[in-house]
Scaffold this active site. Sequence first.
Site, PDB file in Angstrom:
ATOM      1  CD  GLU A 135      53.337 -60.093  45.196  1.00 54.80           C
ATOM      2  OE1 GLU A 135      54.342 -60.779  44.956  1.00 54.80           O
ATOM      3  OE2 GLU A 135      53.326 -58.855  45.100  1.00 54.80           O
ATOM      4  CD  GLU A 185      53.262 -59.135  40.592  1.00 56.46           C
ATOM      5  OE1 GLU A 185      53.058 -60.018  41.444  1.00 56.46           O
ATOM      6  OE2 GLU A 185      54.382 -58.740  40.245  1.00 56.46           O
ATOM      7  CB  CYS A 227      58.528 -56.489  39.532  1.00 54.48           C
ATOM      8  SG  CYS A 227      56.900 -56.595  40.266  1.00 54.48           S
TER       9      CYS A 227
END
Lengths: 649, 649
Positions: A312, A328, A408
């Site tokens: 990521e 993200e 998240c």
Amino acid sequence: MIKHLQAIPIKNITIDDSFWAKRQTLIRETVIPYQWEAMNDTIPDAEPSHTVENFRIAAGELKADYYGQVFQDSDLAKWLEAAGYALSIKRDEKLEAIADGVIDLLGRAQQADGYLNTYFTVAKPGKKWTNLRDDHELYCAGHLIEAAVAYYEATGKRKVIDIMSRYADHMVDVFGRKPGQIRGYDGHPEIELALVRLYRVTGKIGYLELSRFFVDERGQVPYFFDIEEAGRTEHRVARRNADYFQAHLPVRAQKTAEGHSVRALYLFSGVTDLAVEYNDSELLEVSKELWRNVTRKRMYVTGGVGSNEYWESFTIDYDLPNDRAYTETCAAISLMFWASRMLQIEADREYADVMERVLYNGILSGISLDGKSYFYVNPLEVWPSACDVREDLRSVSKTRQAWFGCACCPPNIARLIASLGQYIYSYNESEQEWFVHLYIGGQAHQSIDGQRVQLTQQSNYPWEGHIYFTVAAEQPAEFTIALRLPGWCKDAMLKVNGESVALSSMTHKGYAKIKRVWLSGDRIELILPMAVEKVRSNPKVRENVGKLALQRGPIVFCLEEADNGEHLRDIRVSAASEFTARYDDGLLEGVVVLNGGAWRTDEASYDDDRLYQTDPFKSTPVQIKAIPYFAWANRKPGEMLVWLHENYL
Amino acid sequence: MIKHLQAIPIKNITIDDSFWAKRQTLIRETVIPYQWEAMNDTIPDAEPSHTVENFRIAAGELKADYYGQVFQDSDLAKWLEAAGYALSIKRDEKLEAIADGVIDLLGRAQQADGYLNTYFTVAKPGKKWTNLRDDHELYCAGHLIEAAVAYYEATGKRKVIDIMSRYADHMVDVFGRKPGQIRGYDGHPEIELALVRLYRVTGKIGYLELSRFFVDERGQVPYFFDIEEAGRTEHRVARRNADYFQAHLPVRAQKTAEGHSVRALYLFSGVTDLAVEYNDSELLEVSKELWRNVTRKRMYVTGGVGSNEYWESFTIDYDLPNDRAYTETCAAISLMFWASRMLQIEADREYADVMERVLYNGILSGISLDGKSYFYVNPLEVWPSACDVREDLRSVSKTRQAWFGCACCPPNIARLIASLGQYIYSYNESEQEWFVHLYIGGQAHQSIDGQRVQLTQQSNYPWEGHIYFTVAAEQPAEFTIALRLPGWCKDAMLKVNGESVALSSMTHKGYAKIKRVWLSGDRIELILPMAVEKVRSNPKVRENVGKLALQRGPIVFCLEEADNGEHLRDIRVSAASEFTARYDDGLLEGVVVLNGGAWRTDEASYDDDRLYQTDPFKSTPVQIKAIPYFAWANRKPGEMLVWLHENYL
């Protein structure tokens, strides 16, 4: 001395526009309750969360095993933070009662020495602070601290601040350079910015010093994570490179954004905070250099960052593939956090432009219009059939999901939208300048020379660029109103009480500064014509050479299969293509759509029996329709495309 | 009745042109000896092989553990096959002695019942035939059989045929539909085509029947791999979908190429062989349907196939990304195997065009000019810096490697080049037609009406399109010479004994058929003008919309950083761009290079301080230089690009 502005806090702000007010209501009335249910595992088809259960187990009120990610506590923290902001927007007894209950539970789950982390308390009681690299203890602590500050600022109730101060005091004991202390830092930054927030609320300098300690230790040699690992028998995750954790170099020596993008941007936000608090011009220069790297080399046109699914992470300059964009939602949110911090140091529209870009595009795409489903990954191009079979597209989802095992993003987006008020305005006390960064309608008040001055903002932003301001104050007040002239707008106009004002002489770093004695009823009209712009990438962005993206105002547009059929890549527009913007009340809960002329390959000029041919293709004119990028994937799954081929006709 | 041609065998052919003869010499003098050393682990920096050692252990001549892939035996098989072809080209006592030694070793490693696989003999003695899905036993057997046939045809020595016949007889006992027999098939096709080859040499119908059994069982319900797995305690590899093994459907029901590309194309080659041998028009239709799918929807312009790194597989129609192209060298080779089989059934240039495309591009790129290093993966675009950091490019190598742990490609390319002669000509006995498929200079002879007729071919192919043929025969001979008019050539011309011949009336499915009584010294001149062609993809290939590739004759070209600097994607050409072709004797051991005009973005029209801008860019004319794709990565590592943006100016 690093001067800085103060954001006008949420509690001084009401948002009542047609775009964000409904989204804040959605967060308050739907998302926060939904997420509460999710964390309590009462939603039938969602992935298990177990978040609240873990705290009950830690508090000794339930016998069960810990379940969830090692950082599961942070879900509750982000939820509580969002609840705090929601209560700042509007009192809500039921929500406040739930939140108070959560705070009581935090208190009961807290250990005698102040320690508060359910994973270690329940699952690894003897192992606390033994794997800072992987176990997110300080990360979870940071989110709990942010929640505490938000809730305290909303309600004035100190209990949660006291709980988290006890925890922070414990950390001050545990971490440091004295014998017996751990000379380390967390694998996932977050505690750094959180401790600064706690310091600002409590005035306890130890918290600020601990934050600086974490930043200054990061990346030093000998490498803490190696020392820590050598002293440990258990290594749960595969070894990652130090740059994954932004620990490849001392922070002050870092010039490029490396590794996991959320980690990086949380860290940089904390670094920027410390630059201000310590008047540390070296740290400020580090922040600026990193900012330039992120926003000029490594940021998608949507404001998304982190182009690599693996880890990521950031990769290298200009590596911004559209279909494999990881981007993200949390990374976009953290870019906004950082941008707002940079902006408080220097009211330069560059920072606000990025903040606005990421807010209306890369962040907002993370949540469905109904608030019930979320994207973790926000690509700029999707071919669903390929996502089904290509491993390199495995993280790309063609539909938003209800909740994630690693949840998240949903609570992060909730706290961002709930706290949106604080990003709109800043006040510069020493110069008596009231900055308007974002055009979001509502009221704000600020004390100026001891008088409460109110500014009312009205517009149909982001769909229309006419913004009206009205001043209200009992007494005439001399101060400056500084209005951001967005970088996307080429011909802004300004009127004060109906009189046109020449912008050139009064504009500084993209802000039009109107200094005068303001009387109640004074009215400003800012006109930001929203042309449909064709945006090009620096040609070093390989993926976008010969392509353009459509943008109008702050909104980046995309094509969807639902409007344009499949094979979107075969659509070509030209510099001369004219696009008209029209608000469609019935589409996607009301959005501006762009319609214009384009070309597709004439089907008569190729033959599916030939994969390759030497004859040039002929093109057929077609009409295409673009919708705001953030609103994609709210209809049936299909292709989506932001960057369109530019026909050089 | 499915008629078919006969390839004129290698032993009747000499290659003496300027392009392939040196490559065959390289294979004979450098690659085969090098690979022999590699398999004996005597090359310092190469990855361990242990291939020969495994056979010594199996023969009981050495005490040691098995080492290597489960299919390590196939390396020796492919090497022996290549050695056989090399000996067909030119006798070599030393090589023949080594090969005879290998054959003796095979004999000693063979078990009493005929079984011959070192992995099972040494490492899993009780487990043979228990995991056909994963363990490659029949695959290795197939390669050993191919080697036996090649060696026997080269040398006339039957020993290896006898060894492999014993093994095949054992298989005939083990596999089948009778009680006690295994009703299954291998996870990796190869045995199917090998058994047909063995049948053609031995005349033993049982081998052909076993091949058909394997094809007919594949994909039947109940699913053999499930039955097999249920009877096994050990499952060594992760479960893959049935389509990975082309077992998702009965073979006769398959319409698209699915799964692992080498597996698929070996299978389809076997299927095509069986269609001929059994006069099975249904199998032929299956082959044709699959052929259309592969070559019209799923093949790169280089002839590479298998666009997915994960599972080295086919994906979906038109999914042909250039930077993530997997396009394994072995898959390209197996496409050539299949193409040549289709071509023997129907002398349609479509098949030969694909064969030529993949030979000169996607296969040849797999080996360095010096023959010492190899690509497993053959992408059409490489940005080395991204390959260093992006996980989705992890299999893309910017330089060829000396040898692989999974060393399938190097010996496969060796056997292909060594056996190249057999792909050049076919003879149709019933019609007395001598087909020329490939323009590779040398001599070939064929018995026609009991007389040995020789055809000499001379050219500077693939760099020049003038090809001369001379007939030699003691007596006048009436037969047809059928010359392929390649699909890439738009204006072929033909002269017989200096007289122009009108092609249109004599051309059938892309072959110009010259029927006459040939006298010794008769001369044909075929002129295939090699224009620089701009090739476009079907616009459904998303990655190539608005792009073109340069091709001249059979050669696809690419740009390299060494010639054009970095940021190759920012180079644009137009339909009107003129390219000149020039042979450069000093470059890359002598290649034609293309030079022409293109555009790059004018550096003054953008600013690296801006990632996005609305101003259109200006372009600067530049000269670019393209080299043959196959020759890329023979200089210092850098970017490479096949598909160039087309400026629609």
